[in-house]
Design an enzyme around this catalytic site. Structure first.
Site, PDB file in Angstrom:
ATOM      1  N   ASN A   3     -10.009  -0.406  -0.435  1.00 15.22           N
ATOM      2  CA  ASN A   3      -8.607  -0.285  -0.316  1.00 15.22           C
ATOM      3  C   ASN A   3      -7.860  -1.000  -1.448  1.00 15.22           C
ATOM      4  O   ASN A   3      -8.037  -2.147  -1.796  1.00 15.22           O
ATOM      5  CB  ASN A   3      -8.184  -0.904   1.193  1.00 15.22           C
ATOM      6  CG  ASN A   3      -6.474  -0.828   1.373  1.00 15.22           C
ATOM      7  OD1 ASN A   3      -5.698  -0.359   0.144  1.00 15.22           O
ATOM      8  ND2 ASN A   3      -6.000  -1.304   2.468  1.00 15.22           N
ATOM      9  N   CYS A  35       0.661  -1.151  -0.022  1.00 11.59           N
ATOM     10  CA  CYS A  35       0.102   0.112   0.088  1.00 11.59           C
ATOM     11  C   CYS A  35       0.872   1.220  -0.064  1.00 11.59           C
ATOM     12  O   CYS A  35       0.259   2.319  -0.246  1.00 11.59           O
ATOM     13  CB  CYS A  35      -0.877  -0.148   1.279  1.00 11.59           C
ATOM     14  SG  CYS A  35      -1.948  -1.470   1.318  1.00 11.59           S
ATOM     15  N   HIS A  65      -3.549   7.191   1.982  1.00  9.21           N
ATOM     16  CA  HIS A  65      -3.940   5.922   1.587  1.00  9.21           C
ATOM     17  C   HIS A  65      -5.287   5.585   1.992  1.00  9.21           C
ATOM     18  O   HIS A  65      -5.584   5.712   3.270  1.00  9.21           O
ATOM     19  CB  HIS A  65      -2.904   4.971   1.995  1.00  9.21           C
ATOM     20  CG  HIS A  65      -3.396   3.414   1.506  1.00  9.21           C
ATOM     21  ND1 HIS A  65      -3.754   3.019   0.603  1.00  9.21           N
ATOM     22  CD2 HIS A  65      -3.330   2.381   2.514  1.00  9.21           C
ATOM     23  CE1 HIS A  65      -4.085   1.778   0.690  1.00  9.21           C
ATOM     24  NE2 HIS A  65      -3.831   1.319   1.919  1.00  9.21           N
TER      25      HIS A  65
HETATM   26  N1  COA Z   1     -18.665  -8.735   9.139  1.00  2.45           N
HETATM   27  C1  COA Z   1     -19.013  -9.180  10.065  1.00  2.45           C
HETATM   28  N2  COA Z   1     -18.314  -9.716  11.453  1.00  2.45           N
HETATM   29  C2  COA Z   1     -16.818  -9.706  10.998  1.00  2.45           C
HETATM   30  C3  COA Z   1     -16.420  -9.223   9.816  1.00  2.45           C
HETATM   31  C4  COA Z   1     -17.522  -8.759   8.548  1.00  2.45           C
HETATM   32  N3  COA Z   1     -16.841  -8.554   7.454  1.00  2.45           N
HETATM   33  N4  COA Z   1     -14.827  -9.384   9.694  1.00  2.45           N
HETATM   34  C5  COA Z   1     -14.763  -9.796  11.235  1.00  2.45           C
HETATM   35  N5  COA Z   1     -15.887  -9.771  11.632  1.00  2.45           N
HETATM   36  C6  COA Z   1     -16.018 -10.348  13.269  1.00  2.45           C
HETATM   37  C7  COA Z   1     -14.901 -11.246  13.609  1.00  2.45           C
HETATM   38  O1  COA Z   1     -15.034 -12.341  13.261  1.00  2.45           O
HETATM   39  C8  COA Z   1     -15.072 -10.919  15.136  1.00  2.45           C
HETATM   40  O2  COA Z   1     -16.048 -11.985  15.612  1.00  2.45           O
HETATM   41  P1  COA Z   1     -16.246 -12.517  17.108  1.00  2.45           P
HETATM   42  O3  COA Z   1     -15.935 -11.242  18.023  1.00  2.45           O
HETATM   43  O4  COA Z   1     -17.135 -13.204  17.074  1.00  2.45           O
HETATM   44  O5  COA Z   1     -14.648 -13.090  17.263  1.00  2.45           O
HETATM   45  C9  COA Z   1     -15.731  -9.544  15.134  1.00  2.45           C
HETATM   46  O6  COA Z   1     -16.180  -9.137  13.964  1.00  2.45           O
HETATM   47  C10 COA Z   1     -14.771  -8.447  15.707  1.00  2.45           C
HETATM   48  O7  COA Z   1     -13.512  -8.595  14.783  1.00  2.45           O
HETATM   49  P2  COA Z   1     -12.270  -7.619  14.986  1.00  2.45           P
HETATM   50  O8  COA Z   1     -11.204  -8.337  14.098  1.00  2.45           O
HETATM   51  O9  COA Z   1     -11.971  -7.583  16.202  1.00  2.45           O
HETATM   52  O10 COA Z   1     -12.937  -6.167  14.330  1.00  2.45           O
HETATM   53  P3  COA Z   1     -12.274  -5.145  14.346  1.00  2.45           P
HETATM   54  O11 COA Z   1     -12.955  -4.070  14.968  1.00  2.45           O
HETATM   55  O12 COA Z   1     -10.776  -4.980  14.610  1.00  2.45           O
HETATM   56  O13 COA Z   1     -12.605  -4.698  12.722  1.00  2.45           O
HETATM   57  C11 COA Z   1     -11.065  -4.503  10.759  1.00  2.45           C
HETATM   58  C12 COA Z   1     -11.719  -5.383  11.870  1.00  2.45           C
HETATM   59  C13 COA Z   1     -10.411  -5.309   9.861  1.00  2.45           C
HETATM   60  C14 COA Z   1     -12.222  -3.751  10.058  1.00  2.45           C
HETATM   61  C15 COA Z   1     -10.041  -3.540  11.549  1.00  2.45           C
HETATM   62  O14 COA Z   1      -9.361  -4.433  12.463  1.00  2.45           O
HETATM   63  C16 COA Z   1      -9.433  -2.596  10.680  1.00  2.45           C
HETATM   64  O15 COA Z   1      -9.761  -2.139   9.839  1.00  2.45           O
HETATM   65  N6  COA Z   1      -8.030  -3.121  10.548  1.00  2.45           N
HETATM   66  C17 COA Z   1      -7.013  -2.352   9.615  1.00  2.45           C
HETATM   67  C18 COA Z   1      -7.123  -3.316   8.304  1.00  2.45           C
HETATM   68  C19 COA Z   1      -6.347  -2.704   7.255  1.00  2.45           C
HETATM   69  O16 COA Z   1      -6.392  -1.613   6.986  1.00  2.45           O
HETATM   70  N7  COA Z   1      -5.668  -3.184   6.366  1.00  2.45           N
HETATM   71  C20 COA Z   1      -5.087  -2.598   5.274  1.00  2.45           C
HETATM   72  C21 COA Z   1      -3.897  -1.923   5.654  1.00  2.45           C
HETATM   73  S1  COA Z   1      -3.216  -1.290   4.103  1.00  2.45           S
END
Ligand code: COA
Length: 320
Positions: free
Chosen positions: A277, A110, A247
């Protein structure tokens, strides 16, 4: 001499998948995805990375009034090339007829477009090149596991480009860095090690695996730091910056970064709702959209900043 952006271009595929489309086979919802990420839909390409890159590049050259014959160097930031070889940049050279150009792909996920832009600045300021085409192009749809709701909802396909030429003004300061020790927080395996003396040691698919919370924490800490450093290096206060082109990873990350830096959200454009993204393509596509809407005024100062797998980050200040 400085590297100055004279033209921009972008290409987004025709097909797009909404959050509701994904919810047809994933246990997810439009409300969950929008709230956690700000994403409403994302494009998925029928073409490969090179084809999208060529379309963006043609638009950038035309926008900048630069001919393909003038280009000395083509740099493509991508983590999703169509082939290990030839590089995407060589494919672009062939399609454009930019026969004088040397070609180089840059793998910084990215941050790829930012790393490529800073390379353009290095070539131009050293006198090694005068005209450089910089592209960020990704077919992320080929490396996401469409059954993994934790990652596939985030990414999209697209390409953006900038045509640069040596000038009195342009890129004023650059800040880049990597933290390889945290690299496995966002990874995508290539092909397994397999040869006549070595059996495959692992049998993983080439899909993105991510520790979302680790990446989130990395981004909200690292991006304000790199932006502060690059502004200091340029000797320009944040108030003088007209646009912070970040980004587009996650709306919540950008809200946190803006709050940390004390920047009003009007100066933080976003297209993540429409695009998701797009890795290395996110910054140049957004830049092109701003340029074509007439929102970028010559003489104004911008900050561009990318961050992601590696882990890596890259920021620069430029005079438009
Ligand atoms: N829909 C519904 N539920 C989802 C899901 C989706 N698309 N993706 C994950 N979940 C669930 C998980 O399984 C978890 O369930 P559980 O509590 O039963 O185990 C719950 O939601 C919470 O998951 P978590 O990973 O803690 O969520 P979060 O608040 O951290 O959000 C992201 C997840 C990925 C949106 C967030 O961590 C994020 O944006 N991180 C940065 C990622 C990024 O930008 N990457 C690229 C960088 S260039």
């Amino acid at each position: 001499m400085k590297a100055r952006i004279l033209g921009t271009g972008s290409y987004l595929p025709e097909r797009c998948l909404t959050n509701d489309d994904l919810a047809q086979w994933l246990d997810t919802s439009d409300a969950w995805i929008r709230e956690r990420t700000g994403i409403g839909r994302r494009y998925v390409s029928e073409a490969g990375t090179a084809e999208m890159a060529v379309r963006a590049a043609k638009a950038a050259l035309e926008n900048g009034g630069i001919s393909a014959e003038e280009v000395d160097l083509i740099l493509v930031g991508t983590m999703t090339p169509d082939y290990f070889c030839p590089s995407v940049s060589c494919q672009v050279q062939c399609a454009l007829g930019a026969d004088r150009a040397a070609c180089l792909d840059i793998s910084a996920a990215c941050s790829g477009f930012l790393f490529a832009l800073s390379t353009a600045q290095a070539y131009i300021s050293s006198g090694m090149a005068e005209t450089v085409l910089v592209i960020g192009a990704e077919t992320m749809s080929r490396v996401v596991d469409w059954e993994d709701r934790g990652t596939c909802v985030l990414f999209g396909d697209g390409a953006g480009a900038a045509a640069l030429q040596a000038g009195e003004t342009g890129i004023l300061a650059v800040d880049m860095g990597c933290r390889g020790s945290k690299g496995m927080a966002l990874s995508c395996p290539a092909v397994p090690l397999q040869n006549p003396t070595e059996r495959a040691r692992y049998e993983e698919n080439s899909f993105i695996r991510m520790d979302g919370q680790e990446i989130f924490k990395f981004a909200v800490r690292t991006v304000p730091d790199t932006v502060r450093r690059v502004l200091q290096a340029a000797g320009i206060p944040a108030e003088e910056i007209s646009h912070f082109v970040f980004h587009q990873a996650n709306r919540r990350i950008l809200l946190s970064v803006a709050k940390n830096l004390g920047i009003p959200m009007e100066k933080v454009p976003m297209n993540i709702e429409r695009t998701g993204n797009m890795s290395a393509a996110s910054v140049p596509v957004l830049l092109d959209e701003l340029n074509r809407k007439g929102e970028l005024v010559r003489g104004e100062k911008l900050v561009l900043s990318g961050f992601g797998a590696g882990l890596s980050w890259g920021s620069l200040v430029l005079e438009w």
